[in-house]
Every structure is written in structure tokens, then in C-alpha cells.
Scaffold this motif. Structure first.
Motif, mmCIF file in Angstrom:
data_model
loop_
_atom_site.group_PDB
_atom_site.id
_atom_site.type_symbol
_atom_site.label_atom_id
_atom_site.label_comp_id
_atom_site.label_asym_id
_atom_site.label_seq_id
_atom_site.Cartn_x
_atom_site.Cartn_y
_atom_site.Cartn_z
ATOM 1 N N UNK A 287 0.512 -0.867 -0.541
ATOM 2 C CA UNK A 287 -0.269 -0.001 -0.150
ATOM 3 C C UNK A 287 1.111 1.453 0.217
ATOM 4 N N UNK A 288 0.960 2.305 -1.150
ATOM 5 C CA UNK A 288 1.808 3.138 -1.089
ATOM 6 C C UNK A 288 0.909 4.220 -2.472
ATOM 7 N N UNK A 289 1.428 5.745 -1.982
ATOM 8 C CA UNK A 289 1.176 6.442 -2.725
ATOM 9 C C UNK A 289 1.763 6.415 -4.354
ATOM 10 N N UNK A 290 0.981 5.985 -5.228
ATOM 11 C CA UNK A 290 1.297 5.399 -6.452
ATOM 12 C C UNK A 290 1.603 3.794 -7.085
ATOM 13 N N UNK A 291 0.453 3.595 -6.968
ATOM 14 C CA UNK A 291 0.633 1.446 -6.652
ATOM 15 C C UNK A 291 -0.781 2.187 -7.405
ATOM 16 N N UNK A 292 -0.418 1.677 -8.511
ATOM 17 C CA UNK A 292 -1.605 1.097 -9.802
ATOM 18 C C UNK A 292 -2.489 0.114 -9.312
ATOM 19 N N UNK A 293 -3.868 0.807 -10.151
ATOM 20 C CA UNK A 293 -4.569 -0.630 -10.205
ATOM 21 C C UNK A 293 -4.408 -1.774 -10.749
ATOM 22 N N UNK A 294 -3.723 -2.407 -11.549
ATOM 23 C CA UNK A 294 -3.523 -3.670 -12.471
ATOM 24 C C UNK A 294 -3.098 -3.681 -10.954
ATOM 25 N N UNK A 295 -1.334 -3.437 -10.789
ATOM 26 C CA UNK A 295 -0.564 -4.091 -9.844
ATOM 27 C C UNK A 295 -1.836 -4.174 -8.745
ATOM 28 N N UNK A 296 -2.570 -3.383 -7.689
ATOM 29 C CA UNK A 296 -3.563 -3.894 -6.698
ATOM 30 C C UNK A 296 -4.969 -5.305 -6.680
ATOM 31 N N UNK A 297 -4.516 -4.765 -8.680
ATOM 32 C CA UNK A 297 -6.214 -6.463 -8.219
ATOM 33 C C UNK A 297 -5.259 -7.347 -8.329
ATOM 34 N N UNK A 298 -4.168 -7.797 -8.805
ATOM 35 C CA UNK A 298 -3.315 -8.490 -9.009
ATOM 36 C C UNK A 298 -2.710 -8.887 -8.121
ATOM 37 N N UNK A 299 -2.650 -8.272 -6.806
ATOM 38 C CA UNK A 299 -2.208 -8.652 -5.230
ATOM 39 C C UNK A 299 -3.986 -9.083 -5.325
ATOM 40 N N UNK A 300 -4.693 -8.373 -5.309
ATOM 41 C CA UNK A 300 -6.117 -9.296 -5.136
ATOM 42 C C UNK A 300 -6.119 -11.029 -5.359
ATOM 43 N N UNK A 301 -5.898 -11.173 -7.005
ATOM 44 C CA UNK A 301 -5.925 -11.905 -7.035
ATOM 45 C C UNK A 301 -5.108 -13.330 -6.333
ATOM 46 N N UNK A 302 -3.927 -12.552 -6.119
ATOM 47 C CA UNK A 302 -2.870 -13.852 -5.548
ATOM 48 C C UNK A 302 -3.716 -13.961 -4.325
ATOM 49 N N UNK A 303 -4.209 -13.013 -3.319
ATOM 50 C CA UNK A 303 -4.176 -13.205 -1.677
ATOM 51 C C UNK A 303 -5.737 -14.332 -2.090
ATOM 52 N N UNK A 304 -6.517 -13.412 -3.241
ATOM 53 C CA UNK A 304 -7.293 -14.974 -3.236
ATOM 54 C C UNK A 304 -7.665 -16.485 -3.878
ATOM 55 N N UNK A 305 -7.015 -16.539 -4.536
ATOM 56 C CA UNK A 305 -6.387 -18.043 -4.265
ATOM 57 C C UNK A 305 -5.463 -18.954 -3.060
ATOM 58 N N UNK A 306 -5.968 -18.251 -1.586
ATOM 59 C CA UNK A 306 -4.449 -18.798 -0.801
ATOM 60 C C UNK A 306 -5.381 -20.016 -0.207
ATOM 61 N N UNK A 307 -4.635 -21.017 -0.171
ATOM 62 C CA UNK A 307 -5.730 -22.431 0.098
ATOM 63 C C UNK A 307 -5.001 -23.155 1.355
ATOM 64 N N UNK A 308 -5.980 -23.046 2.436
ATOM 65 C CA UNK A 308 -5.401 -23.932 3.378
ATOM 66 C C UNK A 308 -4.884 -25.257 3.674
#
Ligand SMILES: *Cc1c(COP(=O)(O)O)cnc(C)c1O
Length: 391
Positions: free
Chosen positions: A370-391
């Protein structure tokens, strides 16, 4: 190679901000001059503090604060066990004793219900930390401080743009201490600021940061007898900010609202995407609090966090962090538990489980980019990968 390479934080300065450092270099006034004055004035205006005193770091801000209040050898200070190490170190530097207090896992901030039991006849100060940009619960802290006649030095290192019941953090205690390290929302490389409503504490701070001098160099040069040196009523320190740093800080203050707004909007996107995930506890922003989001700290909890599974969760978290790193996403533990670090665990003979929530936060927290200048496609990629987590 992964699609992105996203750091946990990235400094982004405008061309105007970058070129502002040339002004003091050309004028020839490099240290604590007109630009420090300017930065301090903007800081006071923004935070609503009567006085702002620029220094070399938040660590020196905390150190000078305690010194200016009269904290001395043998005195005790209450410090949350989960914070950056320097909140505790400054107490040690002055010959004091650190009394750690556990935190609330919902907020990562000091547990207000555990403060009073830490107070002894030697306790002189409480150092609440507004961790990651969320204010500590200041009303009860100020009440306890009043009842036991204690100083309150706010560690607002991460607190830029953070408000408690409408007031900017750092303006509620005796002093507030801010950081301009590159991991914080506004940066001067290294740098710090102290806020205080008290004129007498402010003048003591100004004196102590400048070798204990009665007059600053700027005051002396602008005064009637610039050729005479100042008197030194104190054996002070040298904690002055340079005008080169202040130029950078002052310029960023011109877009303070925009910087805060952007951090908040990035955090809200994460909130929306992560709020229903069973394995993550997202940052809280209760009624009366305005989060500044210095970072986006979560609690990783694939299973309910309990004393007996902290270590197991820790190894799952570390494996996940490694996987994310291989995918080009930097994550970090939110911060460290100071009581578990070698110096403190040895000196005070403390075990991790003595402060169970801080232990859990140390082992199970995770912060996302999280920082000033984080791009939308960068954040979407982070979200995509976090949602892939499997316990
Ligand atoms: C960053 C930080 C500090 C230290 O700030 P410096 O300016 O690097 O000295 C202290 N406390 C907390 C909570 C921090 O996050």
C-alpha cells in the motif's frame, strides 16, 4: 518471471518535490533554516498543533520528548509490546525501565484494560503507539495518565492523516512524534517531527535538539548581534533537520490531502475484496477513528488464533509469504514484538507467551503493498493472488 514485481512500499516524489532540494543547496543555507521553519508551520497547520519541532527521526523525537519532560534514570515507561523497537529503545537510552503492555489483536494497539496493572510508584510515562495509522484509544489512556500523573508521549510515527474523534493524532498527549522514513506517508529520507501544545515543552525541545542552545542559528543570524554565540543552558543533543530534507517535506505537505485520500482509497479496495475471507482479519476503522493507512496490516488466521497454534500458523504464513514473493508480491509481518527481540527478552527475562497477543501479532500478521502510486493493475494482481490462498 512473474507479471509484476510489487514492493511493500515505493517512494514516489513529483519532479517539483525532487527539484525543491536544489533551493537550499543553491542558497547555501543547509541546516535548520527557513525551510525547516516553513515545514514546521505547515505541519502545525495541518495537525492543529500549536508547536511543531522538526528533528532527525521519530526515534530522536521520542528521545527528546522524554528528555524534555524530565524522564530520567530509574523511571519507568509503559510501552506496547508490539511496536517498532525504538519506542522501547528511547526509554533504555535515558536509563529507564520499559514496562511492556500487551495489545488488542483487533487493532494491534495497546490494550487499555491492561495499562493500569503495569503502573508502579516509578512509572512516569505512557507511550501509546498509533500503529500503522490507526489511533490508540486515547480517551481512557489520557484518563489513566491524569489519575496517576503520568506523561503521555504519542508514538505517531505512522500517524500522518490519522484522526481520533476529529483530532489529528500526536496532538492529544504531552507530545506527539512523527517519522519521515521512506516507509511512512510523507518522507524526507530520514526525519521526524514533534508536536506539542505546550510552549514551555516546545522551547525545551528546541533547545535540546540544537546542542542546548538558547537561540537557533537562524534566530542569531536574523537578530541584532549575529556575531555573538548563543548561551547554552542545557547539555543538549544535535537532532536538527536539514533544510534539504525540509524542502522535500514541505513540498509534500502541499498535497497532504491527496496523499491521504489515495492511501484510504487503496485500503478501501482491499477491504471490499478481503472482508469476507475467513483466513484474514482486515484493519479495523471503528466509529470515531479515521485510519491513515501507513500500511495495510492483517491478521492471518487460517485457523482461529490460539496460544497453542501460533507457531503452526507462523510457518503457514511464512510459506505463503514466500509463495507470494515468488509471484512478485512483497508482504511483511506488520511489525515485530519487541519483548521477543534478543535485547529485551534477555535483559528482562521475558518469554513470548508473557504477552500472548503481541506474540500472535508477531507471528501471524501480514501487511500487503500500500503506497502512493500503487497502480490499479498492480493492486488487482495482489488481490487475485491473495484470493487464491488455500489452507
Ligand atoms: C517507523 C517507526 C518508528 C521509527 O521512526 P524513525 O523515523 O525511523 O526513527 C518508531 N515507531 C514506530 C511505531 C514506527 O513505525
Amino acid at each position: 518471471m512473474s507479471k509484476f514485481n510489487i514492493p511493500i512500499a515505493r517512494t514516489s516524489l513529483s519532479d517539483e518535490e525532487i527539484s525543491s532540494v536544489l533551493e537550499p543547496l543553491k542558497s547555501g543555507w543547509l541546516v535548520q533554516g527557513p525551510l525547516v521553519e516553513d515545514f514546521q508551520n505547515k505541519w502545525s497547520k495541518f495537525t492543529g498543533s500549536k508547536n511543531s519541532i522538526a528533528v532527525t527521526s521519530c526515534t530522536s523525537a521520542l528521545h527528546l520528548s522524554l528528555a524534555s519532560l524530565g524522564f530520567k534514570e530509574g523511571d519507568e515507561a509503559i510501552v506496547p509490546a508490539f511496536t517498532w523497537i525504538s519506542t522501547a529503545n528511547v526509554v533504555e537510552h535515558l536509563g529507564g525501565r520499559v514496562e511492556f503492555c500487551d495489545i488488542d489483536l483487533d487493532t494491534f494497539n495497546i490494550d487499555i484494560n491492561k495499562i493500569e496493572e503495569k503502573i508502579t510508584h516509578k512509572t512516569k510515562a505512557i507511550l501509546p503507539v498509533h500503529l500503522f495509522g490507526l489511533s490508540a484509544d486515547m480517551d481512557p489512556i489520557l484518563e489513566i495518565a491524569k489519575k496517576y500523573n503520568l506523561w503521555v508521549v504519542e508514538d505517531a510515527a505512522c500517524g500522518f492523516g490519522s484522526f481520533y474523534k476529529g483530532k489529528h493524532v500526536g496532538t492529544l498527549g504531552d507530545t506527539g512524534c512523527f517519522s519521515f522514513h521512506p516507509r511512512k506517508a510523507i518522507t524526507t529520507g530520514e526525519g521526524g517531527m514533534i508536536t506539542t501544545h505546550s510552549d514551555s515543552i516546545a522551547s525545551k525541545l528546541r533547545c535540546l535538539r540544537d546542542h542546548g542552545a538558547e537561540l537557533s542559528d537562524l534566530q542569531r543570524h536574523l537578530g541584532p548581534r549575529p556575531y555573538l554565540l548563543s548561551n547554552h543552558p542545557e547539555a543538549g543533543y544535535n537532532q536538527r533537520m536539514t533544510d534539504i530534507q525540509a524542502a522535500l517535506g514541505s513540498m509534500q505537505m502541499n498535497r497532504a490531502d491527496e496523499i491521504i485520500k489515495e492511501r484510504k482509497s487503496i485500503a478501501k479496495i482491499y477491504d471490499e475484496e478481503f472482508k469476507n475471507l475467513s483466513f484474514l482479519q482486515i484493519p479495523k476503522e471503528s466509529e470515531g477513528y479515521s485510519h491513515g493507512y501507513q500500511s495495510y496490516p492483517c491478521l492471518f488466521m487460517p485457523d482461529e488464533v490460539k496460544e497453542n497454534n501460533i507457531d503452526e500458523t507462523n510457518s503457514k504464513r511464512n510459506k505463503w509469504m514466500e509463495k507470494l514473493a515468488l509471484e512478485g508480491i512483497s508482504t511483511r509481518p506488520a511489525t515485530h514484538a519487541v519483548h521477543m527481540l534478543e535485547y529485551y527478552s534477555k535483559k528482562y527475562g521475558i518469554k513470548p507467551e508473557d504477552f500472548p497477543n503481541s506474540h500472535a501479532a508477531n507471528n501471524c500478521s501480514i501487511s500487503f503493498p500500500l503506497f502512493h502510486g500503487l497502480k490499479i493493475d498492480e493492486q488487482s494482481y495482489v488481490i487475485e493472488k491473495v484470493l487464491e490462498f488455500k489452507n
